[in-house]
Design an enzyme around this catalytic site. Sequence first.
Site, PDB file in Angstrom:
ATOM      1  N   CYS A  41       0.830  -1.200   0.119  1.00 46.71           N
ATOM      2  CA  CYS A  41       0.068  -0.022  -0.013  1.00 46.71           C
ATOM      3  C   CYS A  41       0.906   1.183  -0.083  1.00 46.71           C
ATOM      4  O   CYS A  41       2.061   1.094  -0.060  1.00 46.71           O
ATOM      5  CB  CYS A  41      -1.020  -0.038   1.325  1.00 46.71           C
ATOM      6  SG  CYS A  41      -0.256  -0.076   2.786  1.00 46.71           S
TER       7      CYS A  41
ATOM      8  N   ASN B 181       2.172   1.502   4.387  1.00 50.15           N
ATOM      9  CA  ASN B 181       2.834   0.129   4.941  1.00 50.15           C
ATOM     10  C   ASN B 181       2.399   0.270   6.682  1.00 50.15           C
ATOM     11  O   ASN B 181       3.130  -0.382   7.261  1.00 50.15           O
ATOM     12  CB  ASN B 181       4.175  -0.149   4.949  1.00 50.15           C
ATOM     13  CG  ASN B 181       4.466  -1.743   5.216  1.00 50.15           C
ATOM     14  OD1 ASN B 181       5.563  -2.066   5.392  1.00 50.15           O
ATOM     15  ND2 ASN B 181       3.495  -2.439   5.142  1.00 50.15           N
TER      16      ASN B 181
ATOM     17  N   CYS C 240      -1.602   0.791   7.404  1.00 49.24           N
ATOM     18  CA  CYS C 240      -2.679   0.170   7.582  1.00 49.24           C
ATOM     19  C   CYS C 240      -3.082  -0.880   6.788  1.00 49.24           C
ATOM     20  O   CYS C 240      -3.429  -1.818   7.202  1.00 49.24           O
ATOM     21  CB  CYS C 240      -3.553   1.506   7.147  1.00 49.24           C
ATOM     22  SG  CYS C 240      -3.305   3.200   8.047  1.00 49.24           S
ATOM     23  N   ARG C 241      -3.167  -0.589   5.460  1.00 48.70           N
ATOM     24  CA  ARG C 241      -3.889  -1.751   4.557  1.00 48.70           C
ATOM     25  C   ARG C 241      -2.934  -2.880   4.335  1.00 48.70           C
ATOM     26  O   ARG C 241      -3.440  -4.196   4.720  1.00 48.70           O
ATOM     27  CB  ARG C 241      -4.144  -1.075   3.100  1.00 48.70           C
ATOM     28  CG  ARG C 241      -5.299  -0.445   3.173  1.00 48.70           C
ATOM     29  CD  ARG C 241      -5.625   0.702   2.071  1.00 48.70           C
ATOM     30  NE  ARG C 241      -4.442   1.577   1.778  1.00 48.70           N
ATOM     31  CZ  ARG C 241      -4.253   2.142   0.699  1.00 48.70           C
ATOM     32  NH1 ARG C 241      -4.995   2.353  -0.292  1.00 48.70           N
ATOM     33  NH2 ARG C 241      -3.116   2.994   0.684  1.00 48.70           N
ATOM     34  N   SER C 242      -1.696  -2.657   3.896  1.00 45.98           N
ATOM     35  CA  SER C 242      -0.830  -4.033   3.643  1.00 45.98           C
ATOM     36  C   SER C 242      -0.431  -4.700   5.101  1.00 45.98           C
ATOM     37  O   SER C 242      -0.273  -5.777   4.964  1.00 45.98           O
ATOM     38  CB  SER C 242       0.132  -3.726   2.677  1.00 45.98           C
ATOM     39  OG  SER C 242       1.263  -2.526   3.267  1.00 45.98           O
TER      40      SER C 242
ATOM     41  N   ASP D 172      -8.221   3.832   1.011  1.00 44.86           N
ATOM     42  CA  ASP D 172      -7.012   4.450   2.019  1.00 44.86           C
ATOM     43  C   ASP D 172      -7.924   4.774   3.239  1.00 44.86           C
ATOM     44  O   ASP D 172      -8.677   5.882   3.236  1.00 44.86           O
ATOM     45  CB  ASP D 172      -6.255   5.469   1.452  1.00 44.86           C
ATOM     46  CG  ASP D 172      -5.194   5.929   2.203  1.00 44.86           C
ATOM     47  OD1 ASP D 172      -5.234   5.660   3.659  1.00 44.86           O
ATOM     48  OD2 ASP D 172      -4.315   6.514   1.715  1.00 44.86           O
TER      49      ASP D 172
HETATM   50  P1  4NP Z   1      -1.695   2.750   4.221  1.00 41.19           P
HETATM   51  O1  4NP Z   1      -2.427   4.428   4.664  1.00 41.19           O
HETATM   52  O2  4NP Z   1      -1.318   3.010   2.663  1.00 41.19           O
HETATM   53  O3  4NP Z   1      -2.881   1.814   4.092  1.00 41.19           O
HETATM   54  O4  4NP Z   1      -0.667   2.336   5.214  1.00 41.19           O
HETATM   55  C1  4NP Z   1      -1.579   5.123   4.795  1.00 41.19           C
HETATM   56  C2  4NP Z   1      -0.721   5.522   5.780  1.00 41.19           C
HETATM   57  C3  4NP Z   1      -0.135   6.882   5.953  1.00 41.19           C
HETATM   58  C4  4NP Z   1      -0.260   7.747   4.914  1.00 41.19           C
HETATM   59  C5  4NP Z   1      -1.024   7.502   3.766  1.00 41.19           C
HETATM   60  C6  4NP Z   1      -1.937   6.266   3.788  1.00 41.19           C
HETATM   61  N1  4NP Z   1       0.256   8.956   4.928  1.00 41.19           N
HETATM   62  O5  4NP Z   1       0.257   9.666   4.084  1.00 41.19           O
HETATM   63  O6  4NP Z   1       1.172   9.119   5.748  1.00 41.19           O
END
Ligand code: 4NP
Length: 147
Positions: free
Chosen positions: A8, A11, A13-15, A116
């Site tokens: 994602c 790294n 939340c989703r992955s 997201d």
């Molecule tokens: P992820 O979510 O891609 O599912 O881990 C996010 C985590 C952090 C951010 C964006 C999405 N960020 O902008 O810091």
Amino acid sequence: MTSVLFVCLGNICRSPTAEAVFRARAVGQDIRIDSAGTGAWHAGEGPDPRSRAEGERRGYSFAGQAARKVRVEDFNDFDYVLAMDASNLSDLREICPLEATAQVLLFLPNGADVPDPYYGGPNGFRDVVDLIEAASDHWLSKLAPKK
Ligand code: 4NP
């Protein structure tokens, strides 16, 4: 052995959720599982507490997970590099070496995004786990050794 890398943006939340869910559901199968982000902002951090809470509430373990950025070697080290959304997929395809052996694909079998959840409310984190559970079962049946 089959190997799968979930990717994602951050790294956190989703992955990591996909890694935790897939690991739980792949028990007993010879599958190597990891996760990474296309961005490095959260490198070294553990999963987001909101993702962790929703996953742990459903019985998944995030033990030992720390965020890392995708590496160019990943495209040869893993059989499948599975992107959580179309933007992740396009970022991955940009850095994937031409001669790489991995299949770089969207994780959701219907071609949709795992949205997201980072800037949203708790429903987003629940939806992420719902989508990941369903897609994990799809991938596990696809990767299961043919009898
Ligand atoms: P992820 O979510 O891609 O599912 O881990 C996010 C985590 C952090 C951010 C964006 C999405 N960020 O902008 O810091």
